[in-house]
Scaffold this motif. Structure first.
Motif, mmCIF file in Angstrom:
data_model
loop_
_atom_site.group_PDB
_atom_site.id
_atom_site.type_symbol
_atom_site.label_atom_id
_atom_site.label_comp_id
_atom_site.label_asym_id
_atom_site.label_seq_id
_atom_site.Cartn_x
_atom_site.Cartn_y
_atom_site.Cartn_z
ATOM 1 N N GLY A 227 66.194 -7.012 87.414
ATOM 2 C CA GLY A 227 67.217 -8.011 87.159
ATOM 3 C C GLY A 227 68.276 -7.569 86.174
ATOM 4 O O GLY A 227 69.071 -8.393 85.706
ATOM 5 N N ILE A 228 68.320 -6.272 85.868
ATOM 6 C CA ILE A 228 69.224 -5.796 84.827
ATOM 7 C C ILE A 228 70.693 -6.027 85.188
ATOM 8 O O ILE A 228 71.493 -6.432 84.337
ATOM 9 C CB ILE A 228 68.972 -4.305 84.505
ATOM 10 N N THR A 229 71.059 -5.817 86.442
ATOM 11 C CA THR A 229 72.459 -6.003 86.846
ATOM 12 C C THR A 229 72.872 -7.456 86.677
ATOM 13 O O THR A 229 73.962 -7.757 86.161
ATOM 14 C CB THR A 229 72.676 -5.559 88.299
ATOM 15 N N LEU A 230 72.004 -8.376 87.099
ATOM 16 C CA LEU A 230 72.291 -9.790 86.957
ATOM 17 C C LEU A 230 72.342 -10.178 85.480
ATOM 18 O O LEU A 230 73.218 -10.951 85.064
ATOM 19 C CB LEU A 230 71.232 -10.620 87.671
ATOM 20 N N ALA A 231 71.425 -9.641 84.692
ATOM 21 C CA ALA A 231 71.399 -9.957 83.258
ATOM 22 C C ALA A 231 72.704 -9.542 82.590
ATOM 23 O O ALA A 231 73.270 -10.294 81.781
ATOM 24 C CB ALA A 231 70.217 -9.256 82.596
ATOM 25 N N GLU A 232 73.187 -8.362 82.914
ATOM 26 C CA GLU A 232 74.438 -7.876 82.314
ATOM 27 C C GLU A 232 75.628 -8.733 82.737
ATOM 28 O O GLU A 232 76.566 -8.937 81.950
ATOM 29 C CB GLU A 232 74.655 -6.422 82.711
#
Length: 225
Positions: free
Chosen positions: A150-155
């Motif tokens: 979920g790193i892309t969404l978190a950023e």
């Protein structure tokens, strides 16, 4: 000594995100250790190194104490207090829901208020629980971990947070009084190290052995006890 109080905001998180971490430390409880002593499973007087823990599962006051469905496991759970009635706490643990979950305003204000009062020693999150905590603004400018998927969404959602990447090879991050783990299982590893800090090696070994869980470092590699 006063009991150590953990607060767990109740919303549709994945069950193991919370229960896995709580089970790691539950084996350190004095009453549990006394039972093991009486059965001859551990050394006499080990309980003197244990902790007295209280767990408060906190629901929004608008719902009161009512069933909350955990969608992934299709089970309903109840809290034992509300934001309005919750006693003073020492720690908070936020489990991971679906990434688009939005926390009620009352719960956001509850967390911010308790932290601002310096009542809370440490806030812990597991998996997407850090996305929930980010809604309070308490992660702004901090390093934090989230499920790597979920790193892309978190950023995108919370650009003010310094999200650690998969390439950083960190399963959890400690930034001041906030500890964030990438997943439910790495959250168990994170709590194992917190338990080691609190109670020492003997109690940590007992608690982890009860679960059949070994100590692993922040890099995921086994740590010899």
């Amino acid at each position: 000594m006063a009991p150590i109080r953990f607060g767990i905001p109740l919303y549709p998180y994945q069950a193991i995100d919370v229960m896995g971490s709580l089970d790691v430390i539950a084996g350190s409880q004095i009453n549990m250790l006394k039972i093991c002593e009486d059965m001859g499973l551990i050394s006499k007087d080990a309980h003197k190194k244990g902790m007295e823990l209280e767990f408060y599962h906190i629901q929004d006051s608008s719902t009161g104490i009512a069933p909350m469905k955990l969608d992934l496991e299709n089970i309903s759970v109840f809290g034992n207090t509300t934001c309005a009635d919750c006693p003073p706490l020492d720690y908070l643990l936020l489990g991971g829901p679906m990434p688009d979950y939005k926390m009620p305003d009352e719960m956001i204000n509850f967390i911010k208020d308790r932290v601002a009062k310096k009542e809370i020693k440490t806030v812990f999150t597991t998996c997407t629980g850090s996305l929930v905590l980010a809604q309070t603004g308490l992660l702004d400018g901090r390093r934090a971990a989230v499920n790597h998927n979920g790193i892309t969404l978190a950023e995108k959602l919370y650009p003010a947070v310094n999200w650690v990447k998969r390439s950083d090879k960190l399963n959890w991050v400690v930034d001041g009084n906030i500890w964030t783990a990438t997943t439910a299982v790495t959250g168990m590893d994170m709590f194992s190290h917190w338990l080691l800090d609190q109670c020492g090696l003997e109690i940590t070994k007992i608690s982890l052995d009860l679960l059949g869980h070994g100590l692993r470092g922040v890099d995921g590699k086994p740590v010899e006890l």
